[in-house]
Motif scaffolding. Structure first.
Motif, mmCIF file in Angstrom:
data_model
loop_
_atom_site.group_PDB
_atom_site.id
_atom_site.type_symbol
_atom_site.label_atom_id
_atom_site.label_comp_id
_atom_site.label_asym_id
_atom_site.label_seq_id
_atom_site.Cartn_x
_atom_site.Cartn_y
_atom_site.Cartn_z
ATOM 1 N N PRO A 250 14.508 96.743 31.621
ATOM 2 C CA PRO A 250 14.512 95.416 30.997
ATOM 3 C C PRO A 250 13.390 94.511 31.493
ATOM 4 C CG PRO A 250 16.753 96.079 31.505
ATOM 5 C CD PRO A 250 15.854 97.120 32.112
ATOM 6 N N GLU A 251 12.937 94.692 32.753
ATOM 7 C CA GLU A 251 11.803 93.919 33.252
ATOM 8 C C GLU A 251 10.489 94.600 32.896
ATOM 9 O OE1 GLU A 251 13.678 96.160 36.786
ATOM 10 O OE2 GLU A 251 14.340 95.134 34.968
ATOM 11 N N ASN A 252 10.421 95.143 31.711
ATOM 12 C CA ASN A 252 9.278 95.902 31.203
ATOM 13 C C ASN A 252 7.976 95.108 31.213
ATOM 14 O OD1 ASN A 252 8.004 96.396 28.034
ATOM 15 N ND2 ASN A 252 7.951 98.103 29.469
ATOM 16 N N LEU A 253 8.055 93.812 30.927
ATOM 17 C CA LEU A 253 6.858 92.995 30.735
ATOM 18 C C LEU A 253 6.766 91.928 31.818
ATOM 19 C CD1 LEU A 253 7.212 92.500 26.878
ATOM 20 C CD2 LEU A 253 5.610 94.026 28.035
ATOM 21 N N VAL A 254 5.547 91.693 32.331
ATOM 22 C CA VAL A 254 5.348 90.704 33.382
ATOM 23 C C VAL A 254 4.809 89.388 32.833
ATOM 24 C CG1 VAL A 254 5.006 92.435 35.164
ATOM 25 C CG2 VAL A 254 3.031 91.551 33.906
ATOM 26 N N GLY A 255 4.807 89.247 31.534
ATOM 27 C CA GLY A 255 4.394 88.011 30.889
ATOM 28 C C GLY A 255 4.987 87.967 29.499
ATOM 29 N N ASN A 256 4.870 86.837 28.830
ATOM 30 C CA ASN A 256 5.381 86.724 27.472
ATOM 31 C C ASN A 256 4.788 87.818 26.583
ATOM 32 O OD1 ASN A 256 6.560 84.311 28.337
ATOM 33 N ND2 ASN A 256 4.897 83.057 27.526
#
Length: 726
Positions: free
Chosen positions: A607-613
């Motif tokens: 779920p924390e796949n992306l470190v930005g929008n």
């Protein structure tokens, strides 16, 4: 294993719903995606909204759902939409949801929740089973209630995340319908009204409305800013509701429902949604790679295809930027929700590659809105100007889509509107200013105190020049290619940076490259590299290849440092192209290693796949391109600069029959380095591909290794092109 049959099985819509925790100087970044039901470019995105704020509506670590609303954006940096939440309740309405909303919040466990392309379901702790699916302009929900309690469904027409200016609802014999007027995206005065018609498959046991603190049992209508309706059924019921959405009228919503959903059953609609997703996801078929790489890849492709969204109804009616109702050819729909500043850097090129017809309609929609409103927007929600972010990104989007083959729109009209917007300072009739600081930009060759604005305008000017060249308008091409070199006016040889400059010509001192003043979502160290169309001259100005390589090595000490450190910020758009700059300095092997590092460290199968929008697909599109081994560097052009692929085979199937095949038989973890490449069977030493490759297709075969070959792609004559003024 071949994924061609069911690539949707690799998609996890929960990716991006929890903040990442990479080395961001300001803390972890959130993808702001949502897990609910939708189809590619769909108007309806029926998805759960948690109590904890998250711009996409859903925060993975919150087990409280306040409703299942019909509209969302995937990965925005501000709140909007989340309109018309449906709230299932195993109980009765005992107090107004407007004044006591906590009574109607449901809890749940992820163990009882599932999401896949086109379908979402969750069994709430109350025992209610919620199942959602969608077509392009309609949705279908199935609500199963426990037998020992009343079965109620609330329709909170005033539940938009930004509140409503006005809402209304009416209960009929077997339907609930109404509208919500909301807006204020990113604090702007933008507005929209969305309409719905929801038809139920069983009679209501009871019904009622609320307004403010009052509940009216048996009521059939309500309006205001804090209102809604509820309907009840026998305990133990399974209730199916089919609904249509429209931004024109309730009648339009009803027509959309009849045309797309009708009386079809839930499972049939869900199966059709998944089949639609598989049709789209199969436009890139991959083999090899790890399971996690496939999950990240196909989820990224899924997210890249969610938006923009169809905006016109099945009969072609839509609300224009002049606030009038217009009619387009129903076969050529109008689109909206353009995250311009973000998506021009890679997402729209991917759409044009995979969906040239839809991309052409998106480009056409932008031009239509510019004509109706009198100016090009920068970040559109529904049919109103928001002006969020800076620059003039729609010019780049339209030119890039045309360059990638999405040409079925009136490009000559679009070019004329571009030139008008880029040469005539002032505000349109709605008070919106397309290019703030344009008068100074035209007079001085830069926007005083604003490096970001200047560089965004130069990239837009370069894109205008490219479209003009394709259309044979030589005078426009020459004038705007010359304007594109205005970045030079901000280069300070004394510091080696592009710096804020006052109107009197002096540079702002003292200068700190980590200071974000004069830059938008970045700083001097990050914006130095935002000259993607003329990197050759920038590199020479910075002292040549070796000097630039040393600066880049330091720059990439951190990959996602935020805006207050002089390092890369790859969780945000302005530096997304920078890993490929080494290719221009004869050090392609450093790009190969760096892109591989970014793929591994900033994208996760979780779920924390992306470190930005995700910004309506831009960050996801970055991963798709990087996984294929290439990236579109140039505003308004279609050359591709190469890195190394992660799959042993990837085939891009364009709708016109053109095929791009990328093979790397020995691809695998720990082997990111290119030691050889053939294009259509011929040896290839250039670490980039010409525009013709995108148009005609072909086969790339990479030879990869675990150690670099510094000589491959290093010859000066093999460097990608740069475009100075004529």
């Amino acid at each position: 294993m071949d994924t061609a049959q069911d690539p949707a099985a690799w998609v996890d819509p929960f990716y991006g719903t929890r903040p990442g925790d990479a080395d961001m100087g300001t803390g972890g970044g959130a993808g702001n995606t949502f897990p609910g039901a939708d189809v590619p470019f769909g108007m309806v995105q029926w998805s759960p909204d948690t109590v904890t704020p998250q711009h996409g509506g859903y925060y993975y670590d919150d087990n409280r759902i306040k409703g299942f609303s019909l509209t969302h954006l995937s990965g925005p940096g501000c709140d909007t939409y989340q309109d018309i939440p449906f709230v299932p309740l195993a109980g009765e309405v005992t107090a107004s949801p407007a004044t006591e909303p906590g009574r109607y919040i449901a809890t749940f466990s992820h163990a009882n929740e599932h999401a896949s392309p086109g379908r979402y379901d969750v069994r709430l702790d109350s025992g209610v089973l919620v199942e959602l699916t969608a077509t392009q302009r309609s949705g279908c929900g199935r609500f199963g209630y426990p037998a020992d309690r009343p079965a109620t469904l609330l329709v909170n027409v005033s539940g938009s995340v930004m509140g409503v200016d006005h809402a209304q609802v009416r209960i009929g014999p077997d339907f609930v319908e109404g509208s919500a007027a909301s807006g204020r995206f990113c604090g702007t005065p933008s507005h929209y009204t969305v309409y719905f018609h929801a038809r139920f498959d069983r009679p209501f046991r009871d019904k009622g409305t609320w307004s403010g603190g009052s509940v009216r049992r048996g009521g059939t209508s309500a309006s205001g800013t804090r209102c809604g309706a509820y309907v009840g059924f026998d305990g133990g019921s399974t209730v199916t509701v089919r609904l249509g959405l429209s931004f024109v009228s309730i009648e339009g919503a009803r027509a959309n429902l009849d045309a797309e959903c009708g009386t079809r059953d839930f499972d049939g609609i869900a199966a059709a949604a998944r089949a639609t997703w598989n049709e789209w996801l199969n436009r890139i078929r991959v083999s090899g790679g790890t399971d996690d790489q496939r999950r990240i890849f196909y989820t990224a492709l899924y997210h890249a295809l969610l938006q923009p969204n169809v905006f016109s109804d099945v009969d072609g009616r839509y609300l224009g930027f002049d606030e009038q109702i217009h009619t387009t050819d129903p076969a050529r729909p109008i689109y909206t929700n353009f995250s311009g500043w973000d998506v021009y850097r890679g997402e729209v090129q991917l759409l044009a590659l995979l969906a040239p017809r839809e991309a052409a309609d998106i480009a056409r929609s932008m031009a239509v809105f510019a004509r109706e409103g009198g100016a090009w927007d920068r970040w559109t929600v529904a049919a109103d100007y928001t002006g969020v972010m800076n620059g003039d990104p729609y010019h780049i989007i339209v030119a890039a889509m045309y360059a990638f083959g999405a040409t079925d729109f009136d490009a000559a009209e679009a070019l004329s509107l571009m030139v008008e917007g880029a040469t005539m300072p002032g505000r349109n009739r709605k008070g919106y200013e397309e290019r703030p600081g344009l008068a100074e930009y035209l007079r001085l060759g830069y926007v005083p105190q604003q490096v970001s604005d200047t560089l965004e305008y130069t990239s837009a000017d370069f894109a205008i020049a490219q479209l003009a060249e394709r259309l044979g308008v030589t005078t426009v091409r020459e004038a705007f290619l010359k304007r594109a070199q205005n970045w030079r006016n901000l280069f300070n040889p004394a510091t080696g940076y592009l710096q804020p400059r006052r109107a009197d010509g002096s540079f702002v001192e003292p200068f700190d490259p980590a200071d974000p003043a004069g830059y938008v979502e970045g700083n001097g160290a990050q914006y130095l590299w935002m000259v993607p169309y003329n990197l050759g001259e920038l590199i020479a100005s910075l002292g040549g290849n070796e000097a630039v390589n040393a600066r880049l090595d330091t720059f990439f000490t951190k990959l996602n440092a935020g805006t207050r450190e002089p390092y890369a910020f790859l969780g945000n758009e302005p530096t997304m192209h920078t890993p490929w700059i080494y290719v221009y300095t004869g050090a392609a092997h450093r790009t190969q290693a760096l892109v591989d590092r970014v793929r591994r460290e900033l994208f996760r199968a979780a779920p924390e796949n992306l470190v930005g929008n995700d910004d309506l697909g831009q960050m996801s599109a970055w991963y798709v391109w990087a996984a294929l081994g290439m990236y579109p560097m140039y505003p308004g052009r279609a050359e591709l600069v190469l890195n190394s692929p992660i799959f042993t085979s990837a085939t891009v199937l364009r709708p016109d029959g053109v095929t791009i095949t990328v093979t790397a038989p020995n691809a695998g973890p720990g082997r990111p380095y290119v030691t050889g490449l053939t294009v259509d069977g011929r040896p290839w030493t250039r670490p980039w591909l010409p525009e013709s490759f995108v148009h005609t297709g072909g086969t790339l075969e990479f030879t990869l290794a675990d150690s670099p070959d510094p000589s491959w792609g290093a010859a000066p004559q093999d460097a990608p092109p740069s475009f100075p003024a004529p």
